[in-house]
Scaffold this motif. Structure first.
Motif, PDB file in Angstrom:
ATOM      1  N   UNK A 331       0.799  -1.227  -0.200  1.00 37.21           N
ATOM      2  CA  UNK A 331      -0.094   0.034   0.046  1.00 37.21           C
ATOM      3  C   UNK A 331       0.983   1.311  -0.080  1.00 37.21           C
ATOM      4  N   UNK A 332       0.407   2.368  -0.452  1.00 34.32           N
ATOM      5  CA  UNK A 332       1.013   3.510  -0.442  1.00 34.32           C
ATOM      6  C   UNK A 332       0.604   4.341   0.803  1.00 34.32           C
ATOM      7  N   UNK A 333       1.636   5.123   1.359  1.00 33.00           N
ATOM      8  CA  UNK A 333       1.534   5.997   2.593  1.00 33.00           C
ATOM      9  C   UNK A 333       0.841   7.195   2.353  1.00 33.00           C
ATOM     10  N   UNK A 334       0.954   7.569   1.016  1.00 28.66           N
ATOM     11  CA  UNK A 334       0.446   8.951   1.025  1.00 28.66           C
ATOM     12  C   UNK A 334      -0.828   9.329   0.034  1.00 28.66           C
ATOM     13  N   UNK A 335      -1.205   7.947  -0.570  1.00 28.34           N
ATOM     14  CA  UNK A 335      -2.069   7.738  -1.613  1.00 28.34           C
ATOM     15  C   UNK A 335      -3.271   6.769  -1.210  1.00 28.34           C
ATOM     16  N   UNK A 336      -4.421   7.000  -1.657  1.00 26.62           N
ATOM     17  CA  UNK A 336      -5.434   5.874  -1.517  1.00 26.62           C
ATOM     18  C   UNK A 336      -5.515   4.726  -2.299  1.00 26.62           C
ATOM     19  N   UNK A 337      -4.344   3.932  -1.854  1.00 24.06           N
ATOM     20  CA  UNK A 337      -3.889   2.969  -3.024  1.00 24.06           C
ATOM     21  C   UNK A 337      -3.453   1.726  -2.385  1.00 24.06           C
ATOM     22  N   UNK A 338      -3.954   0.541  -2.634  1.00 27.13           N
ATOM     23  CA  UNK A 338      -3.504  -0.634  -2.012  1.00 27.13           C
ATOM     24  C   UNK A 338      -3.488  -1.748  -3.070  1.00 27.13           C
ATOM     25  N   UNK A 339      -2.849  -3.133  -3.056  1.00 29.47           N
ATOM     26  CA  UNK A 339      -2.793  -4.039  -4.081  1.00 29.47           C
ATOM     27  C   UNK A 339      -2.395  -5.305  -3.448  1.00 29.47           C
ATOM     28  N   UNK A 340      -2.850  -6.619  -4.026  1.00 30.97           N
ATOM     29  CA  UNK A 340      -2.285  -7.677  -3.462  1.00 30.97           C
ATOM     30  C   UNK A 340      -2.000  -8.500  -4.867  1.00 30.97           C
ATOM     31  N   UNK A 341      -0.751  -9.814  -4.611  1.00 25.59           N
ATOM     32  CA  UNK A 341      -0.752 -10.544  -5.635  1.00 25.59           C
ATOM     33  C   UNK A 341      -1.517 -11.458  -6.023  1.00 25.59           C
ATOM     34  N   UNK A 342      -2.250 -11.872  -5.073  1.00 24.72           N
ATOM     35  CA  UNK A 342      -3.214 -13.107  -5.295  1.00 24.72           C
ATOM     36  C   UNK A 342      -4.558 -12.592  -5.427  1.00 24.72           C
TER      37      UNK A 342
END
Length: 371
Positions: A331-342
């Motif tokens: 996830x990004x600390x300064x953005x509204x962004x997260x992701x997963x590899x699965x």
């Protein structure tokens, strides 16, 4: 129905290794990168997963086809694998809601398959020697000719495949009056991902893989989703630029699998081709944020470079694969962004990670509150 007199067939690996078996009855030759899946169930979902486009699938389960097929258990409208290798192919099927046998299903799409292969030995060989291109032949083509044709098959590294599986035109999923609007970039999206979003009161507009930020933004979405898909993420220049522009606006974004890799590349974090990918429905992942473990469904042959991610000041690793320590989430600390590899949609697979869709909705709510 008996098939005791089936023709001999071969599986030829790029390094010259040959495995012998029998044709299930569909004549032809097919090429692709050979890989294996350790799942004991869910073969129809696996065969129709766009992330497997161009790959020859080795099923590690001893019996394939025993429960037939059902139209509700597909992740795309056609079979995506290039061919199937299995130990025992079941021509007869028994399940209350099965609609068709697997051989009939393959025949309609002319999918070449080989059975009676020592798949335990084959999987062990691939694990020791790495993923490589291969050919299945059931039509009697000579080994010499197969070797020559196999040399012309491109390597998966550097291969852009999203354009082969993505929608050509935008389409809608869900209730138009839903609470949330999601713009989804189709890099090879699975149907059950869309079902998971729709079940959380989302109305989704699915865009082709090369859609621009302006095109996605025209839907006036509350959040953006970057999907799974096949091939190497590095050649996906337009999706990377689209991701960069979403992040510049700090709008909610959730990526899985190939979408996860695109988000990394959009921030200058490289990816690499794995010696062997992760493919199965029992992969252990540790949630670093909570300390909890998850059993996950995975399907990928590329991964984000962990050292580069750790060195990036605006990123943190949220999940890691327990077996090898590869990055499973960020996830990004300064953005509204997260992701997963699965694959949190769990089709097939366990449901341990479906909370990630709820996390995406929570991030959208936070963004609305902030505005």
């Amino acid at each position: 129905m008996k098939y005791s007199n089936r023709e001999q067939a071969v599986l030829l690996l790029a390094d010259g290794t040959i495995f012998y078996g029998k044709s299930i009855g569909i004549t032809g030759t097919t090429f692709g990168e050979v890989c294996y899946n350790t799942g004991m169930t869910g073969y129809q979902e696996i065969f129709t997963d766009p992330s497997y486009y161009g790959q020859i699938m080795v099923a590690s389960n001893a019996h394939i086809g025993n429960y037939g097929t059902n139209a509700e258990e597909i992740e795309a409208d056609k079979v995506m694998i290039a061919g199937l290798v299995c130990k025992n192919f079941s021509f007869n099927h028994s399940r209350v809601n099965s609609e068709e046998g697997l051989k009939d299903y393959f025949e309609r799409q002319n999918l070449v398959a080989i059975s009676d292969v020592d798949t335990r030995a084959l999987v062990s060989y691939i694990r020791d020697n790495g993923a490589m291109n291969a050919a299945i032949c059931t039509d009697g083509t000579s080994i010499e000719e197969l070797k020559a044709k196999l040399q012309e098959v491109p390597d998966m590294k550097g291969l852009e495949l999203s354009s082969k599986v993505s929608t050509k035109e935008p389409y809608f999923i869900g209730n138009p009056d839903a609470k949330y609007k999601i713009a989804a970039l189709d890099l090879g999206i699975k149907k059950n991902i869309l079902r998971n979003l729709a079940s959380r009161d989302c109305y989704i507009k699915v865009y082709p893989y090369d859609a621009t930020y302006e095109q996605l933004k025209s839907f006036n979405p509350d959040g953006y989703f970057l999907s799974n898909g096949p091939g190497d993420p590095d050649p996906l220049i337009v999706p990377q630029e689209t991701a960069r522009q979403i992040l510049e606006k700090n709008e909610p974004v959730f990526g899985i699998c190939l979408g996860h890799q695109v988000l990394a590349l959009a921030n200058g974090i490289p990816t690499y081709k794995m010696f062997n990918g992760h493919r199965g429905i029992n992969h252990p992942v540790k949630n670093i944020l909570t300390g909890e473990g998850e059993i996950t469904s995975q399907n990928h042959g590329f991964a984000v470079v962990r050292e580069a991610l750790e060195a990036h000041p605006d990123f943190e690793i949220t999940h890691e694969h327990v077996n090898d320590g590869t990055v499973a989430g960020m996830r990004m600390k300064s953005k509204n962004c997260f992701s997963v590899q699965y694959h949190p949609e769990a089709s097939p697979g366990p449901h341990d990670a479906t909370y990630l869709f709820d996390q995406f909705i929570a991030n959208i709510e936070k963004a609305k509150t902030a505005y």
